[in-house]
Design a protein around this motif. Structure first.
Motif, short mmCIF file in Angstrom:
data_model
loop_
_atom_site.label_atom_id
_atom_site.label_comp_id
_atom_site.label_asym_id
_atom_site.label_seq_id
_atom_site.Cartn_x
_atom_site.Cartn_y
_atom_site.Cartn_z
N LYS A 62 0.83 -1.21 0.00
CA LYS A 62 0.00 0.00 0.00
C LYS A 62 0.86 1.26 0.00
CE LYS A 62 -3.66 0.40 2.42
NZ LYS A 62 -4.54 0.53 3.61
N ALA A 63 1.92 1.23 0.82
CA ALA A 63 2.79 2.40 0.90
C ALA A 63 3.48 2.67 -0.43
CB ALA A 63 3.83 2.18 2.01
N LEU A 64 4.00 1.63 -1.04
CA LEU A 64 4.70 1.79 -2.32
C LEU A 64 3.74 2.19 -3.43
CD1 LEU A 64 7.10 -1.26 -2.03
CD2 LEU A 64 7.70 1.15 -1.82
N LYS A 65 2.53 1.65 -3.39
CA LYS A 65 1.52 1.99 -4.40
C LYS A 65 1.15 3.47 -4.29
CE LYS A 65 -2.71 0.03 -6.36
NZ LYS A 65 -3.57 1.23 -6.40
N GLY A 68 3.36 5.81 -6.12
CA GLY A 68 3.31 5.82 -7.57
C GLY A 68 3.90 4.60 -8.24
N PHE A 69 4.32 3.62 -7.46
CA PHE A 69 4.85 2.39 -8.05
C PHE A 69 3.71 1.57 -8.64
CE2 PHE A 69 8.18 3.46 -5.01
CZ PHE A 69 9.33 3.22 -5.74
N SER A 70 3.97 0.95 -9.77
CA SER A 70 2.99 0.03 -10.34
C SER A 70 3.05 -1.29 -9.59
CB SER A 70 3.28 -0.20 -11.83
OG SER A 70 4.49 -0.92 -11.99
N LEU A 71 1.97 -2.07 -9.68
CA LEU A 71 1.96 -3.38 -9.03
C LEU A 71 3.05 -4.27 -9.61
CD1 LEU A 71 -1.87 -4.10 -8.64
CD2 LEU A 71 -0.25 -3.23 -6.93
N ASP A 72 3.29 -4.12 -10.91
CA ASP A 72 4.33 -4.94 -11.54
C ASP A 72 5.70 -4.60 -10.96
OD1 ASP A 72 5.06 -6.84 -13.77
OD2 ASP A 72 6.27 -5.10 -14.35
N ARG A 77 10.36 -5.92 -8.24
CA ARG A 77 11.55 -5.17 -7.85
C ARG A 77 11.60 -4.78 -6.38
NH1 ARG A 77 12.01 -0.13 -11.50
NH2 ARG A 77 13.82 0.14 -10.15
N LEU A 78 10.44 -4.54 -5.78
CA LEU A 78 10.47 -3.91 -4.48
C LEU A 78 10.20 -4.83 -3.30
CD1 LEU A 78 8.65 -0.62 -5.46
CD2 LEU A 78 11.08 -1.04 -5.25
N ASP A 93 14.92 5.60 -8.59
CA ASP A 93 14.48 5.28 -9.96
C ASP A 93 13.06 5.78 -10.18
OD1 ASP A 93 16.87 4.08 -10.52
OD2 ASP A 93 16.16 2.03 -10.17
N GLN A 94 12.20 5.56 -9.18
CA GLN A 94 10.82 6.00 -9.32
C GLN A 94 10.73 7.52 -9.37
OE1 GLN A 94 8.41 4.27 -10.07
NE2 GLN A 94 6.65 5.62 -9.78
N ALA A 95 11.57 8.20 -8.59
CA ALA A 95 11.59 9.66 -8.62
C ALA A 95 11.95 10.17 -10.01
CB ALA A 95 12.58 10.19 -7.59
N ASP A 96 12.93 9.52 -10.65
CA ASP A 96 13.31 9.90 -12.02
C ASP A 96 12.13 9.71 -12.97
OD1 ASP A 96 15.86 10.55 -11.23
OD2 ASP A 96 16.72 8.61 -11.76
#
Length: 266
Positions: A62-65, A68-72, A77-78, A93-96
């Protein structure tokens, strides 16, 4: 997966987990199906059972989602990351990725605002012209504002002559030639000079390529290209080019064998 006859105190059903964590049962079932969060055990009656460890995992998802991280991305990766350094690298990487999306959104917003201004200046609703303006904005063609001044017949001819790829190549050549014309003007090279006449000839050849030798397009192009008072940076630039080109073209056309009415379609 361990099976239990009854539900031990340390286990929770899917409904209990959903209620405790503020998600739906369907969401938990989907995570299970996708291999993102599978229950730790199952009762003999087939009930899916979760532990506190599963709740921690769900909290991480939930926190990662929410970041803005995708479920994939979370799945591959996470979730398997264990050290703060690994998580920090993944977040970088996600910030970029988010920054890239922001730049794309900014560009889209600018295009929408520019199109809105053009729409308000047009006298009628014309979705073909809207589409042409959008394409030219995507091509970063600064002369997009001229499109509203073309009639439909002339625009149809241009559409038949160019696609996006060929249009980009043509605009690149025209811009490079325009840069050269401005450089000659700034250097105060006389219009009758050999170098200036070579550039003018190349410019005229581009016009003939643009029209495919169709002389019926020239009056409209001349009308559209005439800029009495510049209202933006592109028009200011084009006005300088026109002021230098006009006397140079007169000299070019006065040269024997350079009559523009010879060798082109009427």
């Amino acid at each position: 997966m361990t099976k239990h006859r009854s539900i031990p105190p340390e286990f929770m059903t899917v409904g209990e987990v959903a209620k405790k964590m503020g998600v739906t049962v369907r969401t938990l079932q989907y995570y299970d199906k996708e291999g993102l969060l599978s229950p730790s055990a199952e009762s003999e009656g087939g009930r899916r059972l979760y532990t506190d460890k599963d709740l921690v995992r769900l909290h991480q998802i939930k926190a990662l989602k929410s970041l803005g991280f995708s479920l994939d991305a979370i799945k591959h990766r996470l979730i398997s990351l264990e050290t703060p350094e690994d998580v920090a690298a993944a977040l970088a990487d996600q910030a970029d990725s988010i920054r890239e999306k922001i730049e794309l959104l900014k560009a889209s917003l600018t295009s929408i605002e520019q199109l809105r201004e053009e729409v308000l200046q047009m006298q009628t609703v014309n979705f073909k012209k809207y589409a042409d303006i959008i394409v030219n904005l995507q091509m970063k063609n600064d002369s997009y504002s001229l499109i509203k001044r073309f009639d439909d017949e002339t625009l149809d001819k241009i559409r038949n002559r160019f696609n996006k790829e060929s249009g980009l190549k043509f605009m690149d050549r025209l811009n490079r030639l325009s840069d050269e014309i401005l450089a000659l003007q700034e250097a105060q090279v006389p219009p009758e000079s050999e170098r200036c006449q070579e550039v003018v000839e190349a410019y005229w050849e581009l016009i003939m390529e643009f029209t495919n030798g169709d002389m019926t397009m020239l009056p409209k192009l001349m009308e559209i290209g005439t800029i009495d008072t510049a209202t933006n940076a592109w028009e200011e630039r084009q006005k300088k080019i026109n002021d230098y080109l006009e006397p140079a073209l007169k000299i070019y056309f006065s040269t024997p064998g350079k009559d523009p009415l010879i060798g082109v379609k009427e």
